[in-house]
Design an enzyme around this catalytic site. Structure first.
Site, PDB file in Angstrom:
ATOM      1  N   GLY A 164       2.619   7.957   2.479  1.00  9.55           N
ATOM      2  CA  GLY A 164       2.491   7.046   3.677  1.00  9.55           C
ATOM      3  C   GLY A 164       1.228   6.915   4.452  1.00  9.55           C
ATOM      4  N   SER A 165       1.274   7.973   5.488  1.00  4.85           N
ATOM      5  CA  SER A 165       0.314   8.081   6.335  1.00  4.85           C
ATOM      6  C   SER A 165      -1.210   8.428   5.425  1.00  4.85           C
ATOM      7  CB  SER A 165      -0.040   9.191   7.436  1.00  4.85           C
ATOM      8  OG  SER A 165       1.181   8.626   8.572  1.00  4.85           O
ATOM      9  N   SER A 203       7.276  -5.174   3.654  1.00  3.89           N
ATOM     10  CA  SER A 203       8.061  -6.380   4.359  1.00  3.89           C
ATOM     11  C   SER A 203       7.874  -7.545   3.483  1.00  3.89           C
ATOM     12  CB  SER A 203       7.189  -6.687   5.571  1.00  3.89           C
ATOM     13  OG  SER A 203       7.619  -5.526   6.577  1.00  3.89           O
ATOM     14  N   GLN A 216      13.050   0.126  46.676  1.00  2.00           N
ATOM     15  CA  GLN A 216      11.414   0.333  46.623  1.00  2.00           C
ATOM     16  C   GLN A 216      11.354   1.092  45.156  1.00  2.00           C
ATOM     17  OE1 GLN A 216       9.565   3.966  48.535  1.00  2.00           O
ATOM     18  NE2 GLN A 216       8.635   2.243  49.617  1.00  2.00           N
ATOM     19  N   GLY A 228      -4.420  -6.420  11.293  1.00  3.56           N
ATOM     20  CA  GLY A 228      -3.244  -6.051  11.282  1.00  3.56           C
ATOM     21  C   GLY A 228      -2.667  -5.135  12.607  1.00  3.56           C
ATOM     22  N   ARG A 282     -11.770  11.788  15.544  1.00  5.52           N
ATOM     23  CA  ARG A 282     -12.577  12.120  14.607  1.00  5.52           C
ATOM     24  C   ARG A 282     -13.817  11.499  15.134  1.00  5.52           C
ATOM     25  NH1 ARG A 282      -9.492  12.086   8.883  1.00  5.52           N
ATOM     26  NH2 ARG A 282      -8.711  14.230   9.167  1.00  5.52           N
ATOM     27  N   LEU A 325       0.868  -1.328  -0.041  1.00  3.29           N
ATOM     28  CA  LEU A 325      -0.052  -0.026   0.062  1.00  3.29           C
ATOM     29  C   LEU A 325       0.735   1.348  -0.178  1.00  3.29           C
ATOM     30  CD1 LEU A 325      -2.705   1.335   0.175  1.00  3.29           C
ATOM     31  CD2 LEU A 325      -2.521   1.164   2.856  1.00  3.29           C
ATOM     32  N   GLU A 354       1.535   0.114  10.321  1.00  2.22           N
ATOM     33  CA  GLU A 354      -0.113  -0.066  10.239  1.00  2.22           C
ATOM     34  C   GLU A 354      -0.736   1.046  10.755  1.00  2.22           C
ATOM     35  OE1 GLU A 354      -0.286  -2.710   8.766  1.00  2.22           O
ATOM     36  OE2 GLU A 354       0.243  -4.794   9.469  1.00  2.22           O
ATOM     37  N   GLN A 367      16.779  -0.243  30.690  1.00  2.35           N
ATOM     38  CA  GLN A 367      17.660   0.519  31.662  1.00  2.35           C
ATOM     39  C   GLN A 367      17.720  -0.105  32.980  1.00  2.35           C
ATOM     40  OE1 GLN A 367      18.123   3.733  31.114  1.00  2.35           O
ATOM     41  NE2 GLN A 367      18.832   4.632  33.029  1.00  2.35           N
TER      42      GLN A 367
END
Length: 398
Positions: free
Chosen positions: A133-134, A160, A286, A249, A383, A127, A371, A344
């Site tokens: 892209g977006s 991919s 702690q 997906g 929206r 796609l 995705e 970390q």
């Protein structure tokens, strides 16, 4: 053992145990090596096909396992504890198989589904483009009718499995949106392009931060000729087909984030129990306890959101797309954050390849982008909330 449709808790437990065993024997022991050497494990994926993992949501009559989305997300979480990279590729492959099962005709089912469900061949979803892209509806790849054929020309980006797949589901523009300028979602159709088609080629393998054990390349279509029978679904419905596949997906990728984060959290728990600093075990500090507690809490919250999105899809809920978007955004953000905190907690050792933590951090980072970026997930939810009907739905749910 071949996965069958789940009808009881006992069957579900047996299936997840089989998937867990596959993840621990076929994926986890080789994850660091495959990442470092950029090895795509075709043989291991073939064994996933033997388990029924090549067509998890494909109907049984078409050779799949016909599982619910609720069961599917549990499977992908288990797979990702072995290697998020390979689990994510299995998700993309399954998205392609589902699209062919759902929108294909009998001939397309017969041609592609036996090989895809067995994972003797793989699928790729095409796609995204270099300039789209977006904003996927602005794609420019063209499919021009020529007699009984279509001729496809364009470039797809970030694909991919490119170069390894046997079939490519390609979204291409066959018409305009009624404005006469050739734009918009309504002029897009979907095509099944086989590997080896004349004019089909691939860019160089991308050098990526993560997901190194699956190839990502451009798919270049230079006058690729396919018969009209290669169109998937109706002409002009390609964008709707592409978007419908993204609900599943997004849930699968969210579940892969859960699995990777769970693995990283388990490693962190083991590490702080064994490590001593300033004459005191880390596990007795702690601040460490609070960090571990927050990581576990956020993991469970994310898991519940993913299950809710899956339930919405299973029930064909009117707000399923929004609930999937919320789950994808929350789980992929949480998954990356949990893995990053696990690094970390390991201190300098977390930065070393041999421990595997830095790999999972790199792998999970891309889940916040693909995705649909998490910014787009927020757009979908916002929206929907501002629509009167959507707002009412959410208020009833809360």
């Amino acid at each position: 053992m071949t996965i069958i449709s789940l009808t009881s808790a006992e069957e579900r437990d047996a299936i997840l145990a089989a998937v867990r065993d596959y993840a621990m024997t076929e994926l986890a022991p080789f994850a660091i090596e495959r990442d470092e050497a950029h090895l795509f494990p075709r043989d291991a994926l073939g064994r996933a096909g033997d388990l029924g993992l090549g067509g998890i949501s494909v109907r049984e009559e078409h050779g799949g396992t016909g599982l619910s989305r609720t069961d599917t997300v549990a499977i992908f979480e288990e797979l990702a504890t072995g290697d998020p990279t390979i689990a994510a590729y299995i998700s993309i492959h399954n998205m392609v198989a589902w699209m062919i099962d759902t929108y294909g005709d009998d001939a397309q089912h017969d041609e592609w589904l036996p090989r895809l469900t067995a994972m003797t061949e793989f699928g790729s979803y095409c796609l995204t483009e270099p300039g789209a892209g977006s904003d996927a509806a602005s794609l420019t790849t063209r499919a021009v009718r020529d007699g009984d054929d279509f001729v496809l020309t364009g470039v797809k980006q970030f694909i991919s499995g490119a170069g390894e797949a046997g079939v490519y589901v390609v979204m291409a523009r066959t018409g305009d949106d009624g404005s006469g300028v050739g734009g918009g979602a309504h002029g897009i159709s979907a095509f099944l392009v086989p590997a080896g088609a004349d004019g089909l080629s691939f860019g160089a393998v991308e050098k990526k931060m993560g997901w190194r054990a699956q190839p990502t390349r451009q798919v270049v279509l230079d006058g690729v000729r396919v018969p009209a029978s290669a169109m998937l679904g109706d002409e002009g419905r390609g964008f709707a087909i592409a978007m419908s596949a993204l609900n599943g997906g997004r849930l699968n990728i969210a579940a892969c984030s859960l699995g990777g984060a769970r693995w990283a959290l388990d490693r962190a728990v083991d590490y702080v129990q064994d490590r001593v600093a300033f004459d005191e075990p880390l596990a007795e500090k702690q601040s460490i306890l609070f960090t571990i507690a927050d990581m576990r809490t956020e993991l469970q919250a994310a898991r519940l959101m993913v299950r809710d999105g899956a339930q919405a899809v299973d029930e064909h809920a009117p707000d399923a797309t929004m609930r999937c978007a919320m789950a994808k955004r929350f789980a992929t953000d949480a998954g990356f954050d949990i893995a990053n905190r696990a690094l970390q907690l390991h201190g300098g050792y977390g930065y070393l390849q041999d421990y595997g933590i830095e790999k999972v951090v790199r792998d999970l980072r891309v889940h916040q982008i693909l995705e649909g970026t998490n910014e787009i997930m927020r757009l979908i939810v916002g929206r929907e909330m501002l629509r009167p009907a959507g707002s009412e739905t959410m208020r009833r749910a809360s």
